[in-house]
Every structure is written in structure tokens, then in C-alpha cells.
Scaffold this motif. Sequence first.
Motif, PDB file in Angstrom:
ATOM      1  N   LYS A   1      39.671  38.549  46.663  1.00  0.00           N
ATOM      2  CA  LYS A   1      39.661  37.104  46.452  1.00  0.00           C
ATOM      3  C   LYS A   1      39.858  36.745  44.977  1.00  0.00           C
ATOM      4  N   LYS A   2      39.407  37.618  44.082  1.00  0.00           N
ATOM      5  CA  LYS A   2      39.551  37.342  42.645  1.00  0.00           C
ATOM      6  C   LYS A   2      41.020  37.264  42.233  1.00  0.00           C
ATOM      7  N   PHE A   3      41.880  38.038  42.900  1.00  0.00           N
ATOM      8  CA  PHE A   3      43.320  37.958  42.608  1.00  0.00           C
ATOM      9  C   PHE A   3      43.853  36.572  42.966  1.00  0.00           C
ATOM     10  N   LYS A   4      43.401  36.049  44.103  1.00  0.00           N
ATOM     11  CA  LYS A   4      43.884  34.754  44.581  1.00  0.00           C
ATOM     12  C   LYS A   4      43.416  33.621  43.673  1.00  0.00           C
ATOM     13  N   ASP A   5      42.289  33.830  42.975  1.00  0.00           N
ATOM     14  CA  ASP A   5      41.750  32.794  42.092  1.00  0.00           C
ATOM     15  C   ASP A   5      42.508  32.687  40.767  1.00  0.00           C
ATOM     16  N   LYS A   6      43.377  33.652  40.499  1.00  0.00           N
ATOM     17  CA  LYS A   6      44.120  33.625  39.245  1.00  0.00           C
ATOM     18  C   LYS A   6      45.150  32.489  39.258  1.00  0.00           C
ATOM     19  N   PRO A   7      45.403  31.856  38.097  1.00  0.00           N
ATOM     20  CA  PRO A   7      46.393  30.770  38.046  1.00  0.00           C
ATOM     21  C   PRO A   7      47.772  31.198  38.557  1.00  0.00           C
ATOM     22  N   SER A   8      48.136  32.455  38.282  1.00  0.00           N
ATOM     23  CA  SER A   8      49.403  32.996  38.774  1.00  0.00           C
ATOM     24  C   SER A   8      49.113  34.329  39.457  1.00  0.00           C
ATOM     25  N   VAL A   9      49.377  34.386  40.756  1.00  0.00           N
ATOM     26  CA  VAL A   9      49.026  35.578  41.533  1.00  0.00           C
ATOM     27  C   VAL A   9      50.122  36.633  41.397  1.00  0.00           C
ATOM     28  N   ASN A  10      49.731  37.843  41.068  1.00  0.00           N
ATOM     29  CA  ASN A  10      50.662  38.978  41.000  1.00  0.00           C
ATOM     30  C   ASN A  10      50.646  39.658  42.371  1.00  0.00           C
ATOM     31  N   TRP A  11      51.609  39.308  43.214  1.00  0.00           N
ATOM     32  CA  TRP A  11      51.600  39.779  44.598  1.00  0.00           C
ATOM     33  C   TRP A  11      51.941  41.264  44.707  1.00  0.00           C
ATOM     34  N   THR A  12      52.640  41.798  43.729  1.00  0.00           N
ATOM     35  CA  THR A  12      52.911  43.236  43.729  1.00  0.00           C
ATOM     36  C   THR A  12      51.601  44.012  43.597  1.00  0.00           C
ATOM     37  N   VAL A  13      50.730  43.543  42.711  1.00  0.00           N
ATOM     38  CA  VAL A  13      49.428  44.175  42.522  1.00  0.00           C
ATOM     39  C   VAL A  13      48.546  43.981  43.756  1.00  0.00           C
ATOM     40  N   VAL A  14      48.557  42.781  44.313  1.00  0.00           N
ATOM     41  CA  VAL A  14      47.763  42.510  45.524  1.00  0.00           C
ATOM     42  C   VAL A  14      48.182  43.448  46.651  1.00  0.00           C
ATOM     43  N   ASN A  15      49.479  43.639  46.812  1.00  0.00           N
ATOM     44  CA  ASN A  15      49.991  44.523  47.857  1.00  0.00           C
ATOM     45  C   ASN A  15      49.480  45.956  47.646  1.00  0.00           C
ATOM     46  N   LYS A  16      49.555  46.410  46.414  1.00  0.00           N
ATOM     47  CA  LYS A  16      49.105  47.766  46.072  1.00  0.00           C
ATOM     48  C   LYS A  16      47.586  47.901  46.244  1.00  0.00           C
ATOM     49  N   PHE A  17      46.865  46.841  45.889  1.00  0.00           N
ATOM     50  CA  PHE A  17      45.411  46.848  45.989  1.00  0.00           C
ATOM     51  C   PHE A  17      44.965  46.919  47.456  1.00  0.00           C
ATOM     52  N   CYS A  18      45.682  46.219  48.326  1.00  0.00           N
ATOM     53  CA  CYS A  18      45.352  46.248  49.759  1.00  0.00           C
ATOM     54  C   CYS A  18      45.437  47.663  50.327  1.00  0.00           C
ATOM     55  N   ASP A  19      46.307  48.469  49.750  1.00  0.00           N
ATOM     56  CA  ASP A  19      46.499  49.834  50.254  1.00  0.00           C
ATOM     57  C   ASP A  19      45.385  50.792  49.843  1.00  0.00           C
ATOM     58  N   LEU A  20      44.431  50.303  49.042  1.00  0.00           N
ATOM     59  CA  LEU A  20      43.336  51.159  48.587  1.00  0.00           C
ATOM     60  C   LEU A  20      42.255  51.346  49.649  1.00  0.00           C
ATOM     61  N   VAL A  21      42.316  50.532  50.709  1.00  0.00           N
ATOM     62  CA  VAL A  21      41.334  50.674  51.790  1.00  0.00           C
ATOM     63  C   VAL A  21      42.071  50.776  53.128  1.00  0.00           C
ATOM     64  N   SER A  22      41.384  51.299  54.107  1.00  0.00           N
ATOM     65  CA  SER A  22      41.927  51.320  55.463  1.00  0.00           C
ATOM     66  C   SER A  22      41.488  50.042  56.160  1.00  0.00           C
ATOM     67  N   VAL A  23      42.443  49.255  56.607  1.00  0.00           N
ATOM     68  CA  VAL A  23      42.114  47.969  57.228  1.00  0.00           C
ATOM     69  C   VAL A  23      41.239  48.158  58.466  1.00  0.00           C
ATOM     70  N   ASP A  24      41.390  49.280  59.138  1.00  0.00           N
ATOM     71  CA  ASP A  24      40.604  49.529  60.353  1.00  0.00           C
ATOM     72  C   ASP A  24      39.120  49.707  60.056  1.00  0.00           C
ATOM     73  N   ASN A  25      38.791  50.026  58.803  1.00  0.00           N
ATOM     74  CA  ASN A  25      37.391  50.203  58.433  1.00  0.00           C
ATOM     75  C   ASN A  25      36.725  48.929  57.928  1.00  0.00           C
ATOM     76  N   LEU A  26      37.511  47.854  57.786  1.00  0.00           N
ATOM     77  CA  LEU A  26      36.963  46.608  57.245  1.00  0.00           C
ATOM     78  C   LEU A  26      36.148  45.863  58.292  1.00  0.00           C
ATOM     79  N   ASP A  27      35.207  45.072  57.795  1.00  0.00           N
ATOM     80  CA  ASP A  27      34.276  44.335  58.649  1.00  0.00           C
ATOM     81  C   ASP A  27      35.012  43.274  59.465  1.00  0.00           C
ATOM     82  N   THR A  28      34.642  43.153  60.732  1.00  0.00           N
ATOM     83  CA  THR A  28      35.231  42.130  61.607  1.00  0.00           C
ATOM     84  C   THR A  28      34.267  40.966  61.830  1.00  0.00           C
ATOM     85  N   GLU A  29      33.109  41.039  61.187  1.00  0.00           N
ATOM     86  CA  GLU A  29      32.116  39.962  61.353  1.00  0.00           C
ATOM     87  C   GLU A  29      32.579  38.699  60.636  1.00  0.00           C
TER      88      GLU A  29
END
Length: 400
Positions: free
Chosen positions: A82-110
Motif C-alpha cells: 500500500k505504501k507504493f500506492k501512496d506515492k505521488p508517482s507510482v513506479n509500477w515496474t517496482v510494484v510488479n517486481k515487489f508482488c513477486d516476492l510473495v506467493s499469492v496463494d499464501n496471502l490472507d483471504t480474510e
Amino acid sequence: MTLFDFSQSIKALNNQKKFSETLKFFKENKTEFKPDDIGLNKFIVYEMISALIETNHYEVIFTFIEQHNIVLDEKNFGYLLKKFKDKPSVNWTVVNKFCDLVSVDNLDTECKTIEVERKGEKKPMELASDKENWYAFKTKALFETQQYQECYEFSKKALENFEKFHYSNEIWFARRIALSKKHLGNSADALNELLQVLRRKKEWFIQNEVAEIYKENGDFDKAFKYAIEAINNFGDLEYKVGLLVLIANILGHKEETELSFKHYMLSKLLRQQEEWKVPPTLDYALQNLGFTQIPLEQLPNLKKELKNYWNTFKQPQTKSFDKTKTTTGQNLDGEIVEIRNDNERGKDGFLKSNGQKYYFSVSSNFHLTPNIFVGKKVLFEILPPTETKKEQVRIKKVIT
């Protein structure tokens, strides 16, 4: 100094928003500890990545993670994303790379529920899960970095994975599927799917996208219809300069040369007024038409003339109001005093002006949204109620 003391010092600096000092302190003292011990401390990891995001040291984030053998804590991942999204200008290349640091299947569904206050009433609001937010960020990042095949695949998977969506995510996923198909060469499917999205979300930029496909297909009448609906739809004219070029192009194909010129001209003058770059293609189009160009001081007149022209295409049932007969519609100065929600859908909260608080809500696609924070001074107006909507606050400009 113990590792605990080290982590507390880093946290204290971050709490004071001294992010550069955090990085300096870490660099000067990190050698006292083993890299793996730092990497296993989820509090240090969170605070350090936060400081690197705040100071725009994006690539260092990945170096830091690699050097300290870090496996990101899934419970902290959503807050960092969320901190990336709060930036005045979002670097989507970094966001994409950052998303790959976790397995989405392990993230909370609550889906957590918070209490928000709207117009003086407290109401419960359900938030998207970390997993849904991951798909929202990942697909947006893939689209913005022009990785359309992956964007299509992840957006499709997102629609299949959730029974319930938040912040209209089901609409944004469907839109990304459609636009990805367009970029992948399947404009027929893209058009049909965008029309379905438009039935649920009548945003000007979606109407614009539909108009573009019709134009590319050579159907200039339908392209004109949707482009005019887009220009008449809610949204600042200054940020529709591309749409004005589209209308000008369509009018050119319809052999309405003078009107085409005026739309090109309005796009150029709005860019000059905002001190934005004028694309060479726009200057070429104007020169090619051969009319004498209109000076910037004539912008108000040109804007008024074309608004009157666009209004002739509005549906008869559309009602307007006379701002001269109401206290609304005036420009007011205010200050953002509270942000209630900040997510894929946009932001909402309260601003204060002359001792009175006003509720506001801005879309994630609104050009000013990244610059709206607590403490920001804004210029706004109050739109009067209509048959379907209550009185609304419209933020027009961020002053500081």
C-alpha cells in the motif's frame, strides 16, 4: 546495542518521518549483527523497506532483501504494498517486481471490517483481503508495464478466485481483460467486453476507450457518439486533452474540418495553460489543417463555444442547474484533515473550510488523488444535489 535496541531506534526514526536518517543509522550499525539475524527480524525488515519506499530507493529494496536472505512476512506485505500506492508517482515496474516476492496463494483471504463515519453517521465497511489487493496491484502493474498477456491471465484468474469483490475490483479486472485483448490484437472481444463494463461503470475514460476501438474499426458515427458522451461526462476537461484529439480526429474523418481544428486547438491550449508538453503530432495536425491558430488568451471563449456544441448532443432528460442562484458552485479553500479509506477504488475522508468539515471522495483514476494527503491545502467546490445524488464536494486543485 542489542538487535532489539537496533530495531527500536529504526522504528523511532521512521515514526518521526526521518527516513533518510533511518537509512544512515542502519548503514552505520548493521555490521554489529549477522545479516541473517537482521533478515529474520520482521520488525527491522518492515521498517527498513518502509524507509526505502519513502526515500524512493526502490532498487535497494531488492538488494536489501537478497543480502539478508529475507522471506517477507505475508502479514506485513499488504501494508508495504500500500505504501507504493501512496506515492505521488507510482513506479509500477517496482510494484510488479515487489508482488513477486510473495506467493499469492499464501496471502490472507480474510476481509477485515472497519468503522467509517460518513455525513456524521458511523457505518461498517468491509475491506478487501490481502489476496484480493495483491491481484488488484499485480494486474494494474502488468497493464501499466505493457505486459498484456500476463495482465489478461492474472485478471482472468482474479475473477475466478473470488466470489465477492471490493472497491469495484470485479469491474477493473474485467476492464483490464478487455484492454489487454485489444493490445493483443483481439479488438472485437475487447469492444464487447468494454461495453459490458460500461453498463456497470459509466466513467468517461471507459467511454473514451470504446470510442477509440470504434474509430480504429472505421465506425466513426459510433466512435463520435461515445467520445461525445465521454467529453460530457464528469471529469476535469484539462485531463481530457487526449480525448479532445480523438474527437478532432473523428470530426476530420466526418469532413467537419473547422470543428476538427477547434478541438485540436483546445487540446493544445489546455496543455499550454497547464504548462504541459505539446506533442509534435498535435502541432502537425493543426498546421496541416491550415487555419490561423487561436492565442491562449482566447481559451475561455473557445472552451465556452465547444461546451455549447457538446451540450447539443446531451439527452433531453439531462437536467442542469444555475450556479448563479445557489450558494454551491463557488470555489472554496480547504485543508484535508482526515483520510478514511485509501485503496484501489480511491480515497475518501474529510476536509475543513471556515470551521466546517466536508466529506469528500475521489476515484483512483482522478489525476489529483495521488497528491491528496492529510495537511494538503485544496481548492474545491460544492456541487448541488441532483435527482440521483446528494450534495457533493469536488476537489479542483491541490494548492500545497
